[in-house]
Design a protein around this motif. Structure first.
Motif, PDB file in Angstrom:
ATOM      1  N   ASN A 413       0.675  -1.305   0.115  1.00 25.39           N
ATOM      2  CA  ASN A 413      -0.181  -0.013  -0.042  1.00 25.39           C
ATOM      3  C   ASN A 413       0.563   1.227   0.071  1.00 25.39           C
ATOM      4  OD1 ASN A 413      -2.473  -1.555  -0.395  1.00 25.39           O
ATOM      5  ND2 ASN A 413      -2.814  -1.432   1.921  1.00 25.39           N
ATOM      6  N   ASP A 414       1.702   1.130  -0.517  1.00 26.95           N
ATOM      7  CA  ASP A 414       2.818   2.207  -0.874  1.00 26.95           C
ATOM      8  C   ASP A 414       3.922   2.021  -1.879  1.00 26.95           C
ATOM      9  OD1 ASP A 414       4.116   4.838  -1.067  1.00 26.95           O
ATOM     10  OD2 ASP A 414       4.076   4.981   1.461  1.00 26.95           O
ATOM     11  N   ALA A 415       4.729   2.873  -2.475  1.00 28.85           N
ATOM     12  CA  ALA A 415       5.800   2.200  -3.245  1.00 28.85           C
ATOM     13  C   ALA A 415       7.192   2.361  -2.898  1.00 28.85           C
ATOM     14  CB  ALA A 415       5.468   2.667  -4.858  1.00 28.85           C
ATOM     15  N   ALA A 416       8.183   1.730  -3.379  1.00 28.13           N
ATOM     16  CA  ALA A 416       9.522   2.253  -2.985  1.00 28.13           C
ATOM     17  C   ALA A 416       9.717   2.726  -1.781  1.00 28.13           C
ATOM     18  CB  ALA A 416       9.966   3.425  -4.199  1.00 28.13           C
ATOM     19  N   LEU A 417       9.283   1.895  -0.770  1.00 27.49           N
ATOM     20  CA  LEU A 417       9.410   2.141   0.765  1.00 27.49           C
ATOM     21  C   LEU A 417      11.163   2.050   1.069  1.00 27.49           C
ATOM     22  CD1 LEU A 417       6.119   1.156   2.598  1.00 27.49           C
ATOM     23  CD2 LEU A 417       7.073   3.518   2.208  1.00 27.49           C
ATOM     24  N   THR A 418      11.485   1.324   0.347  1.00 22.66           N
ATOM     25  CA  THR A 418      13.085   1.104   0.897  1.00 22.66           C
ATOM     26  C   THR A 418      14.022   2.408   0.862  1.00 22.66           C
ATOM     27  OG1 THR A 418      13.702   0.121  -1.274  1.00 22.66           O
ATOM     28  CG2 THR A 418      13.172  -1.378   0.237  1.00 22.66           C
ATOM     29  N   ALA A 419      13.413   3.411  -0.089  1.00 25.30           N
ATOM     30  CA  ALA A 419      13.977   4.753  -0.020  1.00 25.30           C
ATOM     31  C   ALA A 419      13.770   5.418   1.355  1.00 25.30           C
ATOM     32  CB  ALA A 419      13.761   5.356  -1.186  1.00 25.30           C
ATOM     33  N   LEU A 420      12.697   5.170   1.758  1.00 27.55           N
ATOM     34  CA  LEU A 420      12.513   5.898   3.155  1.00 27.55           C
ATOM     35  C   LEU A 420      12.481   5.374   4.518  1.00 27.55           C
ATOM     36  CD1 LEU A 420       8.983   7.348   1.543  1.00 27.55           C
ATOM     37  CD2 LEU A 420      11.385   8.398   1.339  1.00 27.55           C
ATOM     38  N   PHE A 421      12.664   4.022   4.308  1.00 26.80           N
ATOM     39  CA  PHE A 421      12.583   3.284   5.795  1.00 26.80           C
ATOM     40  C   PHE A 421      13.996   2.310   5.442  1.00 26.80           C
ATOM     41  CE2 PHE A 421      11.209  -0.389   8.219  1.00 26.80           C
ATOM     42  CZ  PHE A 421      10.972   0.378   9.619  1.00 26.80           C
ATOM     43  N   HIS A 422      14.981   2.130   6.258  1.00 20.96           N
ATOM     44  CA  HIS A 422      15.959   1.573   6.370  1.00 20.96           C
ATOM     45  C   HIS A 422      15.990   0.374   7.339  1.00 20.96           C
ATOM     46  CE1 HIS A 422      18.007   4.903   3.766  1.00 20.96           C
ATOM     47  NE2 HIS A 422      16.911   4.354   3.290  1.00 20.96           N
ATOM     48  N   GLU A 423      15.135   0.216   7.917  1.00 16.57           N
ATOM     49  CA  GLU A 423      15.189  -0.850   9.381  1.00 16.57           C
ATOM     50  C   GLU A 423      15.262  -2.202   8.967  1.00 16.57           C
ATOM     51  OE1 GLU A 423      12.993   0.999  12.762  1.00 16.57           O
ATOM     52  OE2 GLU A 423      13.658   3.011  11.804  1.00 16.57           O
ATOM     53  N   PHE A 429      17.417 -10.157  -4.729  1.00 22.51           N
ATOM     54  CA  PHE A 429      17.277 -11.352  -5.157  1.00 22.51           C
ATOM     55  C   PHE A 429      17.900 -11.302  -6.814  1.00 22.51           C
ATOM     56  CE2 PHE A 429      13.678 -12.974  -2.553  1.00 22.51           C
ATOM     57  CZ  PHE A 429      14.241 -12.422  -1.355  1.00 22.51           C
ATOM     58  N   ARG A 430      17.874 -12.460  -7.188  1.00 23.24           N
ATOM     59  CA  ARG A 430      18.392 -12.565  -8.641  1.00 23.24           C
ATOM     60  C   ARG A 430      19.538 -11.832  -9.087  1.00 23.24           C
ATOM     61  NH1 ARG A 430      12.511 -12.241 -11.382  1.00 23.24           N
ATOM     62  NH2 ARG A 430      11.894 -14.549 -11.358  1.00 23.24           N
ATOM     63  N   GLU A 431      19.631 -11.160 -10.244  1.00 23.54           N
ATOM     64  CA  GLU A 431      20.865 -10.166 -10.481  1.00 23.54           C
ATOM     65  C   GLU A 431      20.839  -8.855  -9.965  1.00 23.54           C
ATOM     66  OE1 GLU A 431      21.406 -10.600 -14.847  1.00 23.54           O
ATOM     67  OE2 GLU A 431      21.198 -12.379 -14.895  1.00 23.54           O
ATOM     68  N   SER A 432      19.854  -8.566  -8.857  1.00 19.12           N
ATOM     69  CA  SER A 432      20.014  -7.278  -8.529  1.00 19.12           C
ATOM     70  C   SER A 432      20.924  -7.189  -7.451  1.00 19.12           C
ATOM     71  CB  SER A 432      18.552  -6.831  -7.815  1.00 19.12           C
ATOM     72  OG  SER A 432      17.655  -6.849  -8.990  1.00 19.12           O
ATOM     73  N   GLY A 433      21.519  -8.100  -7.010  1.00 19.38           N
ATOM     74  CA  GLY A 433      22.769  -7.789  -6.165  1.00 19.38           C
ATOM     75  C   GLY A 433      23.171  -9.061  -5.537  1.00 19.38           C
ATOM     76  N   LEU A 434      23.997  -8.892  -4.589  1.00 18.28           N
ATOM     77  CA  LEU A 434      24.882 -10.281  -3.955  1.00 18.28           C
ATOM     78  C   LEU A 434      25.254  -9.789  -2.445  1.00 18.28           C
ATOM     79  CD1 LEU A 434      26.103 -13.041  -4.663  1.00 18.28           C
ATOM     80  CD2 LEU A 434      28.312 -11.615  -4.936  1.00 18.28           C
ATOM     81  N   GLY A 435      25.122 -10.697  -1.448  1.00 19.66           N
ATOM     82  CA  GLY A 435      25.655 -10.565  -0.283  1.00 19.66           C
ATOM     83  C   GLY A 435      24.747 -10.230   0.929  1.00 19.66           C
ATOM     84  N   PRO A 436      24.928  -9.938   2.100  1.00 21.66           N
ATOM     85  CA  PRO A 436      23.972  -9.819   3.170  1.00 21.66           C
ATOM     86  C   PRO A 436      23.252  -8.436   3.129  1.00 21.66           C
ATOM     87  CG  PRO A 436      26.283 -10.145   3.895  1.00 21.66           C
ATOM     88  CD  PRO A 436      26.356 -10.107   2.375  1.00 21.66           C
ATOM     89  N   SER A 437      22.209  -8.135   3.774  1.00 24.59           N
ATOM     90  CA  SER A 437      21.625  -6.885   3.630  1.00 24.59           C
ATOM     91  C   SER A 437      22.215  -5.846   4.115  1.00 24.59           C
ATOM     92  CB  SER A 437      20.299  -7.133   4.628  1.00 24.59           C
ATOM     93  OG  SER A 437      19.720  -5.933   4.558  1.00 24.59           O
ATOM     94  N   ARG A 438      22.084  -4.666   3.548  1.00 27.74           N
ATOM     95  CA  ARG A 438      22.660  -3.190   3.593  1.00 27.74           C
ATOM     96  C   ARG A 438      21.797  -2.755   4.644  1.00 27.74           C
ATOM     97  NH1 ARG A 438      22.852   0.719  -1.333  1.00 27.74           N
ATOM     98  NH2 ARG A 438      25.026   0.459  -1.373  1.00 27.74           N
ATOM     99  N   MET A 439      20.494  -3.285   4.480  1.00 22.04           N
ATOM    100  CA  MET A 439      19.441  -2.403   5.458  1.00 22.04           C
ATOM    101  C   MET A 439      19.371  -3.164   6.714  1.00 22.04           C
ATOM    102  SD  MET A 439      18.177  -0.052   3.579  1.00 22.04           S
ATOM    103  CE  MET A 439      18.089   0.443   1.831  1.00 22.04           C
TER     104      MET A 439
END
Ligand code: NDP
Length: 470
Positions: A413-423, A429-439
């Motif tokens: 019920n919102d979009a792109a919340l990872t830009a506003l909430f880092h906790e 997943f897939r080819e979007s990255g590698l390794g443990p969470s930055r957040m």
């Protein structure tokens, strides 16, 4: 090597940098390695105090940093938000880290005479390679927790937006952090030299460069933490709040001119809502103002990297050639720099580049669907798995659908919340990255290697305990 720097607002080259060569990168790395020994010995409290001084210094140099960042990106308000966000993140990490890492002796389960205790050993030197879309944020997002963990950090920002690095280096020096935090300017060659100089590399950028960085790091047997591109879908179910969905879809696609990894790049709408959704989206998209000629007013800034405009034009042309219609925007405008109004595309299919390849601009291709199964299949199609969004009247229903999406984070019920909430911890997943969470707190713990201290409190076993007996 001298590298020209273009101004995204005027389109003119008005600056240059001297790219650091391999010898320079190695010398800076050696300096940081020497400084790291004392930095680690300071302990968490000492490092937190030093980083608090850094937050103050960033404020003291804030005007110069924001001015340079605004020239780099053509945006004023987001430049100020980047500075505020970084200062807030320093405070957040300082508050979150005390007592976080378990310490002390634990009795063995299989053999109670043996005890073990963890020792958390930071990487000596962490490298950061960052892109041009949020130059300050993405240079420091990994650097701050790495420093707090006890590592020294070497950053290579993008050559496309390097101006902010000068006042940032002044703030680093004013905070007395020059022995453990440094920036080297340059292009891909400088990035390669950095990967050869560090013990762990954090890379934010495209999938193609990320793959090169990962392979180079693997050759040295050092870890690479990759945050790469995305093709984030937004699904609007039939019982969704239409106004909220349109508002979030527009902001999620167009904020920062769509030059954000977590931008919404594909929109799938339940057929009963499709016509209403489109008419409201077009109305709101047409009200978006370009901030030309000055940057004081308007929501939409310039396309930062001129080559990116060619990708946008290619995706629009490719879609139209295959039968898509443009309902708003659609033409890259030359106002010195390059701008594109929110561009809504319909009659799109997954044969079109705009539905498959990363866009990184304000394009909103919209497609209707007839069942949730179809929506999930469409959303999960492709090579990326960065993030996604779902709108539904019922949160449980939205969450159930979200769990079936191949994406590291799903906004409900919102979009792109990872830009506003880092906790919230999330991986790509897939080819979007590698390794443990930055957040989340993993963003800190990933900079430690685990050393085990294993203590014998009884008698060591003699060799005879292992003798063959028949
Ligand atoms: P690039 O991959 O082109 O560049 C990223 C960085 O890598 C730049 O500093 C670049 O230097 C450097 N570089 C280039 N070649 C090499 C090499 N061979 N070895 C080491 N470093 C190298 O990305 P962009 O700058 O174009 O950024 C846009 C991309 O970033 C998009 O795909 C976007 O999705 C992604 N991104 C991902 C985020 C996430 O959190 N997942 C967040 C933000 C952006 P130079 O620029 O000087 O060539």
């Amino acid at each position: 090597m001298e590298i020209p720097v273009r101004n995204p607002r005027t389109g003119k080259v008005d600056d240059h940098i001297d790219g650091a060569d391999t010898a320079t990168v190695m010398a800076v790395a050696a300096h940081l390695r020497a400084g790291q020994l004392q930095w680690r010995a300071l302990g968490l409290e000492g490092r937190a105090a030093a980083l608090a001084r850094f937050a103050t210094a960033l404020g003291d140099h804030g005007q110069a940093i924001v001015a340079a960042l605004a020239t780099d990106t053509g945006r004023q308000r987001i430049a100020r938000m980047e500075l505020d966000g970084v200062r807030g993140a320093i405070g957040g990490w300082i508050a979150a880290t005390p007592g976080l890492l378990p310490e002390g002796w634990v009795q063995g389960r299989a053999n109670p005479a043996i005890r073990h205790a963890p020792n958390w050993v930071p990487y000596d030197l962490v490298g950061v390679i960052s892109p041009w879309n949020f130059p300050l944020t993405l240079s420091l997002i990994d650097a701050i927790p790495a420093l707090l963990a006890g590592s020294a950090v070497l950053i290579k920002p993008s050559e496309v937006t390097p101006r902010f690095a000068r006042p940032l280096a002044d703030a680093v020096a004013a905070a007395g952090l020059g022995d453990v935090l440094a920036l080297v300017l340059g292009g891909g060659g400088t990035g390669q030299a950095l990967v050869d100089a560090v013990d762990c590399v954090c890379f934010t950028g495209s999938v193609s460069t990320g793959r090169k960085v990962a392979m180079q790091a693997a050759g040295r047997l050092i870890p690479s933490f990759l945050e790469l591109g995305g093709k984030d879908p937004l699904i609007v179910l039939a019982d969704a709040d239409l106004d909220a969905a349109v508002t979030a879809a527009l902001r999620g696609s167009v904020l920062a001119t769509g030059q954000a990894c977590q931008s919404i790049e594909r929109i799938y709408v339940a057929r009963p809502l499709y016509a209403d959704f489109l008419s409201r989206l077009v109305e709101q998209a047409e009200a978006v103002r370009l901030n030309v000629p000055g940057s004081a007013k308007g929501e939409l800034g310039p396309i930062i990297f001129a080559r990116q405009a060619e990708i946008l034009e290619h995706q629009i042309r490719d879609a139209v050639d295959q039968g898509a219609r443009v309902l708003s925007g659609g033409v890259v405008e030359d106002h010195g720099g390059l701008w594109l109004r929110p561009t809504i595309l319909v009659d799109v299919t997954h044969d079109m580049a705009v539905m498959r390849e990363e866009t990184f601009g304000p394009l909103l291709p919209v497609m209707p669907f007839d069942s949730e199964e179809e929506a999930i299949t469409l959303a999960n199609d492709g090579q990326y798995g960065l993030s996604a969004a779902v709108f539904a009247g019922d949160l449980d229903r939205a969450a159930a659908l979200a769990r079936r999406l191949v994406a590291g984070a799903v906004s409900l019920n919102d979009a792109a919340l990872t830009a506003l909430f880092h906790e919230a911890p999330k991986q790509s997943f897939r080819e979007s990255g590698l390794g443990p969470s930055r957040m989340g707190l993993d963003g800190y713990t990933r900079f430690f290697r685990r050393q085990a201290l294993i203590a014998q409190t009884g008698r060591p076993l003699p060799l005879s305990a292992f003798a063959e007996e028949t």
